[in-house]
Design an enzyme around this catalytic site. Structure first.
Site, PDB file in Angstrom:
ATOM      1  N   ASN A   1      78.047  28.890  43.307  1.00 25.12           N
ATOM      2  CA  ASN A   1      78.218  30.303  42.974  1.00 25.12           C
ATOM      3  C   ASN A   1      77.212  31.093  43.805  1.00 25.12           C
ATOM      4  OD1 ASN A   1      78.352  32.841  41.839  1.00 25.12           O
ATOM      5  ND2 ASN A   1      77.452  32.243  39.870  1.00 25.12           N
TER       6      ASN A   1
ATOM      7  N   LYS B   1      76.922  34.236  44.099  1.00 21.81           N
ATOM      8  CA  LYS B   1      76.561  35.520  43.475  1.00 21.81           C
ATOM      9  C   LYS B   1      76.642  36.663  44.505  1.00 21.81           C
ATOM     10  CE  LYS B   1      73.822  32.983  40.195  1.00 21.81           C
ATOM     11  NZ  LYS B   1      72.867  33.023  39.130  1.00 21.81           N
TER      12      LYS B   1
ATOM     13  N   HIS C   1      80.882  34.222  33.412  1.00 18.19           N
ATOM     14  CA  HIS C   1      79.520  33.832  33.782  1.00 18.19           C
ATOM     15  C   HIS C   1      78.543  34.613  32.890  1.00 18.19           C
ATOM     16  CE1 HIS C   1      75.802  33.407  36.024  1.00 18.19           C
ATOM     17  NE2 HIS C   1      76.340  32.325  36.560  1.00 18.19           N
TER      18      HIS C   1
ATOM     19  N   GLU D   1      75.933  36.137  33.492  1.00 15.11           N
ATOM     20  CA  GLU D   1      75.495  37.430  34.040  1.00 15.11           C
ATOM     21  C   GLU D   1      76.533  38.512  33.754  1.00 15.11           C
ATOM     22  OE1 GLU D   1      74.545  35.986  37.955  1.00 15.11           O
ATOM     23  OE2 GLU D   1      72.832  34.915  37.110  1.00 15.11           O
TER      24      GLU D   1
ATOM     25  N   GLU E   1      76.326  26.430  30.800  1.00 18.78           N
ATOM     26  CA  GLU E   1      75.161  26.983  31.496  1.00 18.78           C
ATOM     27  C   GLU E   1      74.237  27.667  30.491  1.00 18.78           C
ATOM     28  OE1 GLU E   1      76.062  27.708  35.881  1.00 18.78           O
ATOM     29  OE2 GLU E   1      76.764  29.478  34.825  1.00 18.78           O
TER      30      GLU E   1
ATOM     31  N   GLY F   1      68.589  30.144  37.121  1.00 17.49           N
ATOM     32  CA  GLY F   1      67.674  30.788  38.061  1.00 17.49           C
ATOM     33  C   GLY F   1      66.210  30.711  37.659  1.00 17.49           C
TER      34      GLY F   1
ATOM     35  N   SER G   1      69.803  25.765  37.196  1.00 24.21           N
ATOM     36  CA  SER G   1      68.693  25.182  37.977  1.00 24.21           C
ATOM     37  C   SER G   1      68.978  23.759  38.467  1.00 24.21           C
ATOM     38  CB  SER G   1      67.385  25.237  37.178  1.00 24.21           C
ATOM     39  OG  SER G   1      67.018  26.586  36.962  1.00 24.21           O
TER      40      SER G   1
HETATM   41  C1  PEP Z   1      74.557  30.030  38.023  1.00 25.07           C
HETATM   42  O1  PEP Z   1      74.256  31.203  38.143  1.00 25.07           O
HETATM   43  O2  PEP Z   1      75.721  29.707  37.750  1.00 25.07           O
HETATM   44  C2  PEP Z   1      73.498  29.045  38.182  1.00 25.07           C
HETATM   45  C3  PEP Z   1      73.700  27.858  37.701  1.00 25.07           C
HETATM   46  O3  PEP Z   1      72.364  29.457  38.849  1.00 25.07           O
HETATM   47  P1  PEP Z   1      71.096  28.546  39.271  1.00 25.07           P
HETATM   48  O4  PEP Z   1      71.641  27.244  39.786  1.00 25.07           O
HETATM   49  O5  PEP Z   1      70.395  29.340  40.307  1.00 25.07           O
HETATM   50  O6  PEP Z   1      70.301  28.338  38.022  1.00 25.07           O
END
Ligand code: PEP
Length: 245
Positions: A8, A10, A93, A95, A160, A166, A205
């Protein structure tokens, strides 16, 4: 089960750098056994689609509208994504849920729209840190699955934890196993036998350094990768430890 490693991107990458990143991933993909998906921002989809044509790497978007078309200024419909070369789309997601107030009912409507456009929906679920601290993680995520996954769903669910996205923090492997088992149970409850075979990705992460351990957890069907998917070497090292079948 063959695992899926999805990136992803973003709101990162102009068209040139996006095409270059996709090219680097596609070049190495023939030696990888897992399924690969990359999800650039809308403005880079056409450029990346041209790069990925004929490769083993699938193209996805990061969101879609629930309607097939209409007066929704600034939005993108699922058939438009299929038209540009996508075969998948991320919906719900954290976000989007957090910053745009998307509800599970809206996420379900988007997953329905994705399926109608022959796109594989990647439906994201995950608890906040406060919900985990209150001991409500499984309950919250189970409810998100029940409300976000539509009848006849054939896509993918991504677990997630919001606090792991992040941040460089990840749940323990036991917590990942417990949450994936809870999601599997919810999918069976929601979809019957059809819920038994769907892939459940872990996201939050994931890096090359922790991928092998996370991808080895039972019921983990792959990874949804944010930050680490912006570096082709890191992303490919994650994909290299994913299961082939
Ligand atoms: C995400 O935003 O879907 C995600 C998993 O981000 P990160 O791997 O940076 O934690």
């Amino acid at each position: 089960m063959r695992q899926l490693v999805a990136g992803n991107w973003k709101m990162h990458k102009l068209r040139g750098p996006a095409a270059a990143l996709a090219r680097a991933i596609a070049a190495d993909s023939p030696v990888l056994g897992c399924d690969l998906l990359i999800c650039p921002p809308f403005t880079a989809l056409a450029a990346v689609a041209a790069v990925l044509r004929g490769s083993r790497v699938a193209l996805g978007a990061q969101d879609c509208h629930a309607a097939e078309s209409g007066a929704f200024t600034g939005d993108i419909a699922a058939p438009m994504l299929a038209d540009i070369g996508c075969s998948a789309v991320i919906v719900g997601h954290s976000e989007r849920r957090q910053y745009y107030g998307e509800t599970s009912a809206q996420v379900r409507a988007k997953a329905v729209a994705a399926a109608a456009a022959a796109l594989m929906a990647v439906v994201c679920v995950g608890e906040s840190e406060a919900e985990r601290d209150a001991g409500r993680a499984a309950e919250v995520v189970r409810a998100q699955v029940m409300e976000s996954v539509p009848d006849g769903f054939e896509g993918v669910v991504a677990y997630e934890p919001v606090w792991a996205i992040g941040t460089g923090r990840t749940p323990t492997l036991d917590d990942v196993a417990a949450m994936h088992a809870a999601i599997r149970q919810a999918l069976r409850h929601r979809l019957g036998l059809d819920g038994a075979g769907l892939r459940i990705l872990y996201g939050g992460s994931v890096k090359a350094q922790n991928a092998a351990a996370l991808l080895a957890v039972p019921e983990v069907g792959g990874a949804l990768v944010g930050g680490a998917s912006l570096d082709s070497g890191e992303f490919l090292r994650i994909a290299a430890v994913a299961r082939r079948g």
